[in-house]
Write an enzyme that holds these catalytic residues in place. Structure first.
Site, short mmCIF file in Angstrom:
data_model
loop_
_atom_site.label_atom_id
_atom_site.label_comp_id
_atom_site.label_asym_id
_atom_site.label_seq_id
_atom_site.Cartn_x
_atom_site.Cartn_y
_atom_site.Cartn_z
N ALA A 19 49.79 38.70 39.98
CA ALA A 19 50.10 39.70 41.01
C ALA A 19 48.91 40.62 41.27
CB ALA A 19 51.31 40.52 40.57
N LEU A 30 47.40 42.40 39.03
CA LEU A 30 47.49 43.62 38.21
C LEU A 30 46.82 43.46 36.84
CD1 LEU A 30 51.12 44.82 39.11
CD2 LEU A 30 48.96 45.44 40.19
N ASP A 53 37.67 43.70 36.26
CA ASP A 53 38.96 43.78 35.56
C ASP A 53 38.77 44.12 34.08
OD1 ASP A 53 39.97 43.00 37.98
OD2 ASP A 53 41.24 41.40 37.19
O1 PMV Z 1 42.73 39.68 39.55
P1 PMV Z 1 42.81 40.17 40.96
O2 PMV Z 1 43.74 39.42 41.82
O3 PMV Z 1 42.96 41.67 41.01
O4 PMV Z 1 41.40 39.88 41.66
C1 PMV Z 1 40.24 40.32 41.10
C2 PMV Z 1 39.35 40.84 42.15
C3 PMV Z 1 38.40 39.86 42.80
O5 PMV Z 1 37.38 40.68 43.36
C4 PMV Z 1 39.09 39.10 43.91
C5 PMV Z 1 37.80 38.87 41.82
C6 PMV Z 1 36.84 39.49 40.81
O6 PMV Z 1 36.47 38.78 39.88
O7 PMV Z 1 36.43 40.66 40.97
#
Ligand code: PMV
Length: 326
Positions: free
Chosen positions: A104, A106, A152
């Site tokens: 999702a 998150l 992340d």
């Molecule tokens: O995990 P998500 O769906 O929040 O996507 C991460 C964000 C992206 O920029 C799309 C991918 C990344 O590695 O930063």
């Protein structure tokens, strides 16, 4: 021996997703009310190196060694084993629980990685710095996503709003005013790796166009950082709208995301955009305290499967202001 545990929060991207993969900045915030937790218990009756893994949320009950060698959990334990130069881990039983919705946007997988790495180091009686935990989690991210930006693992490890750019020290962001956000889930599962892969194909086919979208998002993200610091909610909202339109141009939105964004804006949100990889997952909307209830109800009536409210608090954020994360 008592169980050792470690937790890590979810996260949401406020600005700069996708562009961040191409070395532009992003701003992300931790979701402290959603956590993944890993529990570790020594198992003196089992042979050395025997690791029992239970992750009830994904229906997993297995021995680590029965997983494929390239399974993210296997890779994670191997990375930690190599880091501490261990011949074997002591036998243990590991339970993973997570409140973070999967697929999702998150940060569910990353939060589990950070909780496991941190908890494993505590279980071993060793210490890892936040930078080391984040770096190890980044290696596991590569197994999940192929070409992760690193945003992340950074925001989830440091548990602070961050301005992030590849190969730069992350900067914490301290907001100049309380900012309230609603995060609304379309209920559609989306795999980050496949959406990131689609963007890569499109970028390869039309580099000029995509580079210019990424540059525009980079300017928005830079400006958003200043506006968050000065606490100018109206501008932050407008920048979220601009970032959203660029994500639409990039081709990562979908009808249910567009619908929730429109509903949030009509109900009085100051700005709204999809968040994360897109093609499903969540939107994030900036709201004033006075309109939060109306926007939330409108999103729920429009079919959002879950609406989370978070506030970036001015006083909390300024407590440790100006420190560079390291
Ligand atoms: O995990 P998500 O769906 O929040 O996507 C991460 C964000 C992206 O920029 C799309 C991918 C990344 O590695 O930063």
């Amino acid at each position: 021996m008592p169980a050792i545990s470690a937790s890590a929060p979810g996260k949401i991207i406020l600005f700069g997703e996708h562009a961040v993969v191409y070395s532009r900045p992003a701003i992300a915030i931790p979701l402290m009310q959603l956590k993944a937790t890993a529990f570790f218990l020594a198992d003196p009756t089992a042979p050395l190196g025997n690791i029992k893994l239970t992750a009830a949320d994904i229906g997993m009950q297995t021995n680590l060694n029965d997983l494929a060698e390239d399974h993210p959990f296997r890779v994670l334990f191997q990375l930690v084993q190599n880091h501490f130069q261990l011949d074997h881990f002591p036998a243990m039983s590991v339970k993973i629980r997570s409140e973070i919705p999967i697929a999702a946007g998150l940060g569910s997988g990353t939060a589990v990685s950070v909780a496991l790495i941190h908890g494993l180091s505590l279980f071993l009686g060793a210490k890892l710095s936040a930078a080391q935990i984040s770096a190890l989690a980044f290696e596991v991210e590569k197994v999940y996503h192929g070409t992760p930006s690193g945003v992340d693992n950074t925001v989830i490890t440091y548990e602070k709003p961050v301005f992030f750019m590849k190969d730069h020290l992350p900067e914490p962001i301290y907001v100049g005013n309380d900012c309230t956000f609603l995060i609304a889930d379309t209920g559609i599962k989306s795999m980050t790796s496949s959406v990131v892969g689609e963007v890569r194909i499109n970028w390869e086919n039309n580099r000029k166009h995509y580079e210019s979208i990424f540059d525009s998002i980079a300017s928005i993200t830079q400006e958003a950082k200043e506006m968050l610091i000065s606490g100018d909610e109206k501008q932050i909202g407008e920048l979220m709208n601009k970032n959203y339109h660029l994500l639409v141009q990039m081709g990562v939105s979908c009808d249910p995301l567009d619908h929730l964004v429109t509903v949030a804006l009509h109900a009085g949100a100051l700005g709204a955009k999809l968040s994360g990889a897109g093609k499903g997952g969540n939107i994030i909307a900036l709201v004033q305290e006075s309109s939060a209830r109306d926007v939330r109800l409108a999103l729920e009536n429009a079919g959002a499967t879950r609406v989370i409210q978070i506030t970036l608090n001015k006083t909390e954020s300024t407590k440790t202001a100006k420190k560079v994360i390291s």
